[in-house]
Design a protein around this motif. Sequence first.
Motif, PDB file in Angstrom:
ATOM      1  N   VAL A 160       0.831  -1.217   0.000  1.00 36.51           N
ATOM      2  CA  VAL A 160       0.000   0.000   0.000  1.00 36.51           C
ATOM      3  C   VAL A 160       0.859   1.259   0.000  1.00 36.51           C
ATOM      4  CG1 VAL A 160      -1.975  -1.089   1.138  1.00 36.51           C
ATOM      5  CG2 VAL A 160      -0.160  -0.080   2.522  1.00 36.51           C
ATOM      6  N   ALA A 161       2.140   1.116   0.357  1.00 40.92           N
ATOM      7  CA  ALA A 161       3.026   2.300   0.339  1.00 40.92           C
ATOM      8  C   ALA A 161       4.465   1.827   0.277  1.00 40.92           C
ATOM      9  CB  ALA A 161       2.798   3.154   1.587  1.00 40.92           C
ATOM     10  N   ASP A 162       5.285   2.523  -0.492  1.00 44.57           N
ATOM     11  CA  ASP A 162       6.717   2.250  -0.524  1.00 44.57           C
ATOM     12  C   ASP A 162       7.451   3.566  -0.785  1.00 44.57           C
ATOM     13  OD1 ASP A 162       6.046   2.719  -3.103  1.00 44.57           O
ATOM     14  OD2 ASP A 162       6.682   0.788  -3.888  1.00 44.57           O
ATOM     15  N   GLY A 163       8.773   3.501  -0.796  1.00 43.72           N
ATOM     16  CA  GLY A 163       9.541   4.737  -1.002  1.00 43.72           C
ATOM     17  C   GLY A 163       9.316   5.743   0.106  1.00 43.72           C
ATOM     18  N   ASP A 164       9.179   7.012  -0.257  1.00 41.93           N
ATOM     19  CA  ASP A 164       9.012   8.072   0.734  1.00 41.93           C
ATOM     20  C   ASP A 164       7.659   7.999   1.445  1.00 41.93           C
ATOM     21  OD1 ASP A 164      11.503   8.992   0.051  1.00 41.93           O
ATOM     22  OD2 ASP A 164      10.743  10.486  -1.385  1.00 41.93           O
ATOM     23  N   GLN A 165       6.687   7.364   0.805  1.00 36.86           N
ATOM     24  CA  GLN A 165       5.348   7.274   1.414  1.00 36.86           C
ATOM     25  C   GLN A 165       5.267   6.194   2.489  1.00 36.86           C
ATOM     26  OE1 GLN A 165       2.987   9.490   0.635  1.00 36.86           O
ATOM     27  NE2 GLN A 165       4.483  10.417  -0.762  1.00 36.86           N
ATOM     28  N   ALA A 166       6.262   5.321   2.537  1.00 29.40           N
ATOM     29  CA  ALA A 166       6.175   4.168   3.449  1.00 29.40           C
ATOM     30  C   ALA A 166       6.276   4.582   4.927  1.00 29.40           C
ATOM     31  CB  ALA A 166       7.279   3.164   3.099  1.00 29.40           C
ATOM     32  N   TRP A 167       7.177   5.554   5.223  1.00 28.53           N
ATOM     33  CA  TRP A 167       7.419   5.923   6.622  1.00 28.53           C
ATOM     34  C   TRP A 167       6.181   6.518   7.299  1.00 28.53           C
ATOM     35  CZ3 TRP A 167       9.575   5.046  10.914  1.00 28.53           C
ATOM     36  CH2 TRP A 167       9.773   6.013  11.889  1.00 28.53           C
ATOM     37  N   PRO A 168       5.511   7.555   6.698  1.00 22.28           N
ATOM     38  CA  PRO A 168       4.295   8.066   7.371  1.00 22.28           C
ATOM     39  C   PRO A 168       3.182   7.019   7.453  1.00 22.28           C
ATOM     40  CG  PRO A 168       4.612   9.120   5.225  1.00 22.28           C
ATOM     41  CD  PRO A 168       5.857   8.380   5.522  1.00 22.28           C
ATOM     42  N   GLU A 169       3.082   6.166   6.410  1.00 22.36           N
ATOM     43  CA  GLU A 169       2.063   5.119   6.449  1.00 22.36           C
ATOM     44  C   GLU A 169       2.360   4.108   7.567  1.00 22.36           C
ATOM     45  OE1 GLU A 169      -0.435   5.385   4.333  1.00 22.36           O
ATOM     46  OE2 GLU A 169      -1.522   3.615   5.077  1.00 22.36           O
ATOM     47  N   PHE A 170       3.657   3.820   7.757  1.00 26.41           N
ATOM     48  CA  PHE A 170       4.090   2.910   8.818  1.00 26.41           C
ATOM     49  C   PHE A 170       3.670   3.452  10.185  1.00 26.41           C
ATOM     50  CE2 PHE A 170       8.115   0.653  10.678  1.00 26.41           C
ATOM     51  CZ  PHE A 170       7.282  -0.128  11.461  1.00 26.41           C
ATOM     52  N   GLN A 171       3.953   4.734  10.438  1.00 26.04           N
ATOM     53  CA  GLN A 171       3.633   5.326  11.743  1.00 26.04           C
ATOM     54  C   GLN A 171       2.129   5.336  12.001  1.00 26.04           C
ATOM     55  OE1 GLN A 171       5.945   8.983  10.902  1.00 26.04           O
ATOM     56  NE2 GLN A 171       6.937   8.610  12.857  1.00 26.04           N
ATOM     57  N   GLN A 172       1.366   5.668  10.938  1.00 27.02           N
ATOM     58  CA  GLN A 172      -0.092   5.739  11.092  1.00 27.02           C
ATOM     59  C   GLN A 172      -0.678   4.363  11.414  1.00 27.02           C
ATOM     60  OE1 GLN A 172      -2.034   7.283   7.614  1.00 27.02           O
ATOM     61  NE2 GLN A 172      -4.081   6.845   8.386  1.00 27.02           N
ATOM     62  N   ARG A 173      -0.228   3.359  10.687  1.00 26.91           N
ATOM     63  CA  ARG A 173      -0.778   2.014  10.899  1.00 26.91           C
ATOM     64  C   ARG A 173      -0.259   1.400  12.203  1.00 26.91           C
ATOM     65  NH1 ARG A 173      -2.921  -0.694   5.930  1.00 26.91           N
ATOM     66  NH2 ARG A 173      -3.262   1.020   4.476  1.00 26.91           N
ATOM     67  N   LEU A 174       0.933   1.808  12.638  1.00 28.39           N
ATOM     68  CA  LEU A 174       1.436   1.293  13.916  1.00 28.39           C
ATOM     69  C   LEU A 174       0.585   1.809  15.076  1.00 28.39           C
ATOM     70  CD1 LEU A 174       3.541  -0.256  15.547  1.00 28.39           C
ATOM     71  CD2 LEU A 174       4.964   1.792  15.541  1.00 28.39           C
ATOM     72  N   GLU A 175       0.153   3.058  14.985  1.00 27.50           N
ATOM     73  CA  GLU A 175      -0.723   3.603  16.027  1.00 27.50           C
ATOM     74  C   GLU A 175      -2.033   2.825  16.094  1.00 27.50           C
ATOM     75  OE1 GLU A 175      -1.502   7.709  15.530  1.00 27.50           O
ATOM     76  OE2 GLU A 175      -2.774   7.874  17.322  1.00 27.50           O
ATOM     77  N   ARG A 176      -2.588   2.510  14.909  1.00 23.91           N
ATOM     78  CA  ARG A 176      -3.812   1.709  14.879  1.00 23.91           C
ATOM     79  C   ARG A 176      -3.566   0.329  15.492  1.00 23.91           C
ATOM     80  NH1 ARG A 176      -4.916  -2.442  11.677  1.00 23.91           N
ATOM     81  NH2 ARG A 176      -7.104  -3.059  11.308  1.00 23.91           N
ATOM     82  N   SER A 177      -2.429  -0.294  15.149  1.00 23.86           N
ATOM     83  CA  SER A 177      -2.115  -1.618  15.659  1.00 23.86           C
ATOM     84  C   SER A 177      -1.970  -1.610  17.180  1.00 23.86           C
ATOM     85  CB  SER A 177      -0.824  -2.118  15.000  1.00 23.86           C
ATOM     86  OG  SER A 177      -0.380  -3.304  15.613  1.00 23.86           O
ATOM     87  N   ASN A 178      -1.257  -0.596  17.712  1.00 23.26           N
ATOM     88  CA  ASN A 178      -1.071  -0.529  19.167  1.00 23.26           C
ATOM     89  C   ASN A 178      -2.393  -0.295  19.891  1.00 23.26           C
ATOM     90  OD1 ASN A 178       1.675  -1.051  19.305  1.00 23.26           O
ATOM     91  ND2 ASN A 178       2.240   1.091  18.998  1.00 23.26           N
ATOM     92  N   ASN A 179      -3.298   0.489  19.288  1.00 24.61           N
ATOM     93  CA  ASN A 179      -4.623   0.683  19.899  1.00 24.61           C
ATOM     94  C   ASN A 179      -5.387  -0.636  19.960  1.00 24.61           C
ATOM     95  OD1 ASN A 179      -4.209   3.409  20.275  1.00 24.61           O
ATOM     96  ND2 ASN A 179      -5.110   3.981  18.316  1.00 24.61           N
ATOM     97  N   LEU A 180      -5.285  -1.439  18.876  1.00 34.07           N
ATOM     98  CA  LEU A 180      -5.950  -2.741  18.880  1.00 34.07           C
ATOM     99  C   LEU A 180      -5.348  -3.666  19.933  1.00 34.07           C
ATOM    100  CD1 LEU A 180      -6.294  -3.358  15.019  1.00 34.07           C
ATOM    101  CD2 LEU A 180      -8.157  -2.949  16.646  1.00 34.07           C
ATOM    102  N   VAL A 181      -4.016  -3.655  20.044  1.00 33.02           N
ATOM    103  CA  VAL A 181      -3.361  -4.494  21.056  1.00 33.02           C
ATOM    104  C   VAL A 181      -3.805  -4.095  22.461  1.00 33.02           C
ATOM    105  CG1 VAL A 181      -1.129  -5.038  22.100  1.00 33.02           C
ATOM    106  CG2 VAL A 181      -1.351  -5.015  19.630  1.00 33.02           C
ATOM    107  N   ALA A 182      -3.893  -2.774  22.704  1.00 29.49           N
ATOM    108  CA  ALA A 182      -4.319  -2.306  24.031  1.00 29.49           C
ATOM    109  C   ALA A 182      -5.752  -2.735  24.326  1.00 29.49           C
ATOM    110  CB  ALA A 182      -4.198  -0.783  24.091  1.00 29.49           C
ATOM    111  N   GLU A 183      -6.628  -2.686  23.288  1.00 28.00           N
ATOM    112  CA  GLU A 183      -8.016  -3.091  23.497  1.00 28.00           C
ATOM    113  C   GLU A 183      -8.109  -4.594  23.772  1.00 28.00           C
ATOM    114  OE1 GLU A 183     -12.390  -2.557  21.311  1.00 28.00           O
ATOM    115  OE2 GLU A 183     -10.569  -1.791  20.351  1.00 28.00           O
TER     116      GLU A 183
END
Length: 555
Positions: free
Chosen positions: A153-176
């Motif tokens: 869904v993202a690579d190159g320069d777009q990968a880093w912001p996409e990584f951070q955004q999806r990591l926040e979602r993942s951590n919220n799911l783990v906490a729930e």
Amino acid sequence: MSNSTFKSWYQSGSPWVWLNAGAVSISLIAVIGLVLLIAVRGLSHFWPADIMSVEYNEPGLEPTVLIGERVDHEIVPAERVPSDYQLKEGQISVERYLLKIGNRDQFGLDFRWVNKDWMGEVSYPEDILAIERREWGHFYGYLLSVQQQGETVADGDQAWPEFQQRLERSNNLVAEIKYIEKIEIGKINQALESLRLDERRLELDNVPQDNAAYAEIEAAKAVQNEKYGELQTRLNDLNQALVRDQVVMQMSNGDEVIIPMSKIVDVVKPNDMNRFEKLQHYFHEVWKFVSGEPREANTEGGIFPAIFGTVMMVLIMSVIVTPFGVIAAIYLKEYAKQGFITRTIRIAVNNLAGVPSIVYGVFGLGFFVYFLGGNIDEIFFQAKLPSPTFGQPGLMWASLTLAILTVPVVIVATEEGLSRIPRAMREGSLALGATKAETLWRTVIPMAAPAMMTGLILAVARAAGEVAPLMMVGVVKLAPALAVDSVAPYLHLDRQFMHLGFHIYDVGFQSPNVEAARPLVYATAFLLLLIIVVLNLTAISIRNRLRENFKASDN
């Protein structure tokens, strides 16, 4: 200096004053130096260090590229290096670095010594990522792309912001998920266990099976099972959502690795961070360490359960030991007839302070856990047998054991405080018509309160640092739950707990990954010192206030 002058100076006592002052100064310097050493070694672990990329040309092997943090440095004499190491002419030592290369699941180890002579060009690329994982420690590498269910869904320069955004979602799911598993399902398990015990009590009382009480219990079980089914469905949905995202990483050797987002706790680009960003991340890591739960056999994550267990045990111990020690001291000083028996008791109390702490642990295990706890289970928790409630090591027995261990300190300090009160104060109070009890309660005990607080301070310092007896009467490597929660009776004195002192021993001497555990040992030791200092300063503050209140009377 003439002999007569030196003799008069020696006889004046000045040398002993200087000697004592020197001894005190050396002691203070040693203590401050030790605390600073522990603090620097422990707290520096949380600083986001730069990650180097270095060409490594080891003789006889293909040149490789290593990436990692430089965590240590040493110079080894030439005699200690292997015989096949090719020393330069006149070389008498070899300089080498310890690199934390991470990726333990890929390389088999996450620390490696490298020789400076074999190191090529060193660089610090800004796009190297340091990923903190829930398992297998840190991962170092380059981000290639972000995937969703296997599709990029993202690579190159777009990968880093996409990584951070999806990591926040993942951590919220783990906490729930964690909240549901630990809190909501925990409550259901407690309720089901309570219903099981109710049913068992009915059986022990020989209540017939057709009694309505059994039907009520079954109905309550059905309600709880229905709640559990709903939560399980919700958990399945959350787990499916959690496994949606992955990242593709490239390691130092060029291999690509797919890491599920659910396995990642945090990610940073340390080489691309300025000082302020590193400082923010540093305090964030310190807070995670203080407030988080341990992972990876205590070598990763936080130590909040150990902090909570230590403070809880010390507070309960203080509540037990203070009145017990004070009452014993008042009886010995004010009421007991001074004679052979009293002197014998005082000698026994003083000798108790010298008994090895492990002996107290054996006593606590035998008397409190097996004898007292076993009988309490037989009388009050018969329905739960053969599973013990108080007939096993727990918080209450650990606190009682340490209370007995520290009670000589409180008794001796209180007796000394009572001895300092002038006899005229007692006689004056009695002459004014007060009874002996009133004199004690209104005059003697308040004036001796600073001495009692001194005894409590010493007891707290001793109890907080003890480990050996706790290993027998309540402390564990990893406690599944805290002693305080939202389930009645809220304070669970029968539960086992974690302790900072035992945590240091476990991480320092039982850990399979020594290099990874070493900074955590220093950080935990510093935190234990900090807690003892805070508890002592609180007691000292209270003591000083009491001392000021009765200063006039004391004079």
